[in-house]
Design a protein around this motif. Sequence first.
Motif, mmCIF file in Angstrom:
data_model
loop_
_atom_site.group_PDB
_atom_site.id
_atom_site.type_symbol
_atom_site.label_atom_id
_atom_site.label_comp_id
_atom_site.label_asym_id
_atom_site.label_seq_id
_atom_site.Cartn_x
_atom_site.Cartn_y
_atom_site.Cartn_z
ATOM 1 N N THR A 227 0.980 -1.289 -0.056
ATOM 2 C CA THR A 227 -0.034 0.019 0.017
ATOM 3 C C THR A 227 0.846 1.195 0.194
ATOM 4 N N SER A 228 2.177 1.314 -0.249
ATOM 5 C CA SER A 228 2.939 2.309 -0.125
ATOM 6 C C SER A 228 3.028 2.883 -1.607
ATOM 7 N N PRO A 229 2.827 4.083 -1.799
ATOM 8 C CA PRO A 229 3.152 4.652 -2.851
ATOM 9 C C PRO A 229 4.607 5.180 -3.293
ATOM 10 N N ALA A 230 5.208 5.152 -1.958
ATOM 11 C CA ALA A 230 6.766 5.625 -2.000
ATOM 12 C C ALA A 230 7.518 4.535 -2.584
ATOM 13 N N ALA A 231 7.105 3.245 -2.421
ATOM 14 C CA ALA A 231 7.781 2.194 -2.888
ATOM 15 C C ALA A 231 7.818 2.091 -4.350
ATOM 16 N N TRP A 232 6.759 2.427 -4.948
ATOM 17 C CA TRP A 232 6.627 2.536 -6.467
ATOM 18 C C TRP A 232 7.538 3.724 -7.051
ATOM 19 N N VAL A 233 7.413 4.755 -6.439
ATOM 20 C CA VAL A 233 8.138 5.829 -6.762
ATOM 21 C C VAL A 233 9.630 5.684 -6.846
ATOM 22 N N LEU A 234 10.014 4.991 -5.722
ATOM 23 C CA LEU A 234 11.672 4.545 -5.908
ATOM 24 C C LEU A 234 11.798 3.819 -6.955
#
Length: 342
Positions: A227-234
């Motif tokens: 559920t972490s958008p940050a993981a996709w951004v990285l």
Amino acid sequence: MPGLPVAAAWLALLFVASLAGTVAARRYAIRRDLLDHPGERRSHVVATPRGGGIGIVVAMLGALGLLAWWNPAQALPMALAATGLLLVSGIGWIDDHRPLTPWSRLAVHAVASVLLAAVAYGAGGQWVCALLAFALCMVLVNIWNFMDGIDGIAALQALVVAAAITLLANVAAARWIALALAAACFGFLPLNLPRARIFLGDVGSGALGYLLALAMVLAATGGGQATSPAAWVLLLLPPSAFFLDASLTLLVRMLRGERWWTPHVGHLYQRAAREVGRHWPVTLAYAAWAMVAGGLAFAIRDRPETFIMCSGIAWYLGGGILWLGSGAHRGLDSGLPGKQSG
């Protein structure tokens, strides 16, 4: 997953398999006269065999099988992934032999993307992850095909991005696939850089996009990061050069009313290669961008989510400004029949 010495031995074997497959593909292409000839919509100047990416595909099918063998819980996801890989590479292999319509290729890519979405749903248990996986797969498969236009650029970029995923992923399956892909690309590159003796072909470029999507999906949806958008951004930072050049070029062509689905030589990397007079400096420059972006992603991976999101947006905005500042949008021209090769 096995210990480091065993894994290293298997990676070495995957490298050899990819290299041997590439050599065999070159002999086959020459015998069957599967050559890309120089032309107005191509960046090379000598007739060159195509279809060398089949060596990477064979090696990666082995890598997926090894993962299923080591971890039986991964048997079904890897079977789905292998089926998707066969679909993408298979339609590319056919297209390398006799050109197909873009829409028939997209239809097969969509089916393969559905299979990857199923893998994502099984790993993360969320429909939003499945939808993101579908979109990411469709985009990466076609971006890697669009950006495969000069010697070495697609395979080296995939190698660097895969290495970055290895550092960013907290999931063993994602790390293994990324490492295996890097080894397979390394086996192909001796015949593709600095001067191409064989091109990836559609069989290889689409497969690279699909495999990167697989590694990224497993990295983002495992380890409690679903559920972490940050993981996709990285994970989207390392391939940002390809995302920016492909998407902005496509957008400008669409706004101009051009036949955006047809091949052309208007990407920034193609213009740069013509101005420099050689391919390899541009290929290395794009790889350097990916390395810096991967380093940024690794450096900020433990920062707050808001910081990661803002950093990712700033990186893409900065890259877009550089793309516009290069004047690439002024040099775009209409596509004509033909195919890019790299």
